[in-house]
Design an enzyme around this catalytic site. Sequence first.
Site, PDB file in Angstrom:
ATOM      1  N   SER A 112       2.033  20.107  48.510  1.00  0.00           N
ATOM      2  CA  SER A 112       1.452  19.683  49.911  1.00  0.00           C
ATOM      3  C   SER A 112       1.394  20.304  50.913  1.00  0.00           C
ATOM      4  CB  SER A 112       2.305  18.285  50.042  1.00  0.00           C
ATOM      5  OG  SER A 112       2.596  18.030  51.379  1.00  0.00           O
ATOM      6  N   GLU A 150      -4.024  13.852  37.436  1.00  0.00           N
ATOM      7  CA  GLU A 150      -4.437  12.803  38.251  1.00  0.00           C
ATOM      8  C   GLU A 150      -5.843  12.960  38.146  1.00  0.00           C
ATOM      9  OE1 GLU A 150      -2.316  12.694  42.041  1.00  0.00           O
ATOM     10  OE2 GLU A 150      -0.642  13.443  41.137  1.00  0.00           O
ATOM     11  N   HIS A 155       6.656  -1.756  26.866  1.00  0.00           N
ATOM     12  CA  HIS A 155       6.682  -2.446  28.158  1.00  0.00           C
ATOM     13  C   HIS A 155       7.015  -1.595  29.325  1.00  0.00           C
ATOM     14  CE1 HIS A 155       5.913  -6.452  26.131  1.00  0.00           C
ATOM     15  NE2 HIS A 155       6.759  -5.813  25.112  1.00  0.00           N
ATOM     16  N   LYS A 199       6.993  19.501  47.772  1.00  0.00           N
ATOM     17  CA  LYS A 199       6.103  18.533  46.585  1.00  0.00           C
ATOM     18  C   LYS A 199       5.524  19.572  45.470  1.00  0.00           C
ATOM     19  CE  LYS A 199       4.662  15.063  46.534  1.00  0.00           C
ATOM     20  NZ  LYS A 199       3.867  14.274  47.198  1.00  0.00           N
TER      21      LYS A 199
END
Length: 463
Positions: free
Chosen positions: A277, A290, A156, A283
Site C-alpha cells: 500500500s 482481485e 454458507h 499491507k
Amino acid sequence: MDKMWAGRFSKALDKEADDFNSSIHFDSRMYKQDITGSIVHAKMLSRQGIISGSESEEIIDGLSAILEDIESGKLRFDMDAEEIHMFIESELTKRIGDAGKKLHTARSRNDQVALDIRMYLRAECDEICTLLLNLIEAIKDKAYENKDAIMSGYTHLQRAQPITFAHHILTYAFMLLRDFGRIKDAVGRMNISPIGSCALAGTTYNTDRYFEAENLGFDGITLNSIDGVSDRDFCVELLADFSTIMMHLSRFSEEIILWSSWEFKFVELDDSYTTGSSIMPQKKNSDMAELVRGKTGRVYGDLFAMLTILKGLPLAYNKDMQEDKEAIFDAVDTVKKCLSIFAPMISTMRVLKENMYKAAGEGFINATDLADYLVKKGMPFRTAYKHVGEIVGYCIKNGYVLDSLPIEKYKEFDALFDNDLFNEISLETCVSKRISAGGTGPSSVQKQIDYITEFLTNEKGIY
Ligand code: ARG
C-alpha cells in the site's frame, strides 16, 4: 486512400465516417490468417483454371513477402486503411500489379472475415487450452503437496466438516477440466470453413471449397452459404466458455483473498504476486487475485456485447458484425492473461497448514461424525442428530468444544457414549474415514490426483 469500391461513388467518404468505418486498428491482428487464407485461395483459383499458374505464383510470392515484412516490422499497417483485408490486397497490388487484382475473384470480404476469425480463434483456443492445462497441473501439484493439510470445509461460509486442502482445491482442477472440454467441443463445431460462401449466395465460378477447407486445416465446409457469412454462434459459444473460466477463476480468487486475510491466514501468496500500500506499511494485498475477480465482469460484458450485437440481425452480413471482434479479442486477451498469472501464483503460494488445522479444531465441524458415532451404535440418525445438537448447545454455553467435553458429561446425555468417541471425532479420523467415492478421504483424493495426472499425460505428454 482511394477505396477499392469507389467506382460507383461521386464523392469520397467523409473523414470522420471513414475513421468510424475502419477496423484496421483491431483486425490487423488477424494478418497471418488473412494472408494464409489468401494463399490457399490463390492456389485453388489456379487449380480450378480460374487464374493462371503464374498469376497464382506471383500472388503467393507477393503475399509471402508481405507476411515476412509485417513480421520483421518492415511493413507497418496503414491506419488509414479500411481494414486488414483491404490493406493486404492493396499492398499486394501495389507490389505485383495486375495479378494482385485477381486475388479477390470468387470471394467476398464477408466470407473472408468469417474465415479469418475462425482461424484466429482456433489458434487462440489452442493457447488457452495449454494455459488451462498448466493451471490444472499447478493446482494438482499444490494438492499433492497438501494431501495431509486438514482444514474446515464450509457451507454458507460457516464451518461444516473437516476436509483436506488438497480435496478443496482439486475442485478447481475439475472445473477447469470441464472448461477445457467445453473449448474443445466449441472448436470442433467452429472448425468448418466458410470460404467460398462469397458475399452470401455462392459463386458462378467453378471453385473447390473442399480444397480450401482441407488446406486450411478445417474438418469440412459450411453447407449453407448464407449461414457461412452470417454465423457468429462460435463467438457466442466461446465467449460463454471464457465467461465460465472466469467465473471459476473468480471463485478461486475470492477464496485466496479470504484465506490470505489476517483473520484466516490459511495461505500466503508469494511477494512476487502481491502488492503493498502507498500509505499503510503493513499491507500485503492480493491484487492479482482481485484483478482476476474484477476482469470476470469484463469478459461477461464481452459475452453480452456479442449476444446483443447479433440480436435481431437480419441475414446475411451486416456491418454490425464488425463489432464482434473487439469483444472476442478482449475476452481472449483477458482469459489468457488471467490463466497465465494464476498458475505461478498458485505454485508459489504457501499453505499454512498449522493455521488451517488450528482453525478447524476451534469449531464443531466434527458434529456430524459424533452423530454418526451414535448411529453406528444403533441410534436412528435423526435422534442422534438431535442429541448432538443439544450437546453442541451445551458446549457453546459452557465454553467447551466436542473434543474437550468430559466423558462423564457425555454419558449424562446418552449412555451409548464411551471413551472411544474421542478418537472417532478427531479431525484425522473424520477425514480418513470419508472413504466414499469422491470424498475427502486420502484414497479418494489420491484417485482424483491420479485421474488428473492421467488426463494431463494424455493431453500434454509431460509425464
Ligand atoms: N471489416 C469487416 C468486418 O469486420 C469485414 C467485412 C466487410 N464486408 C463488407 N461487405 N463491408 O466485418
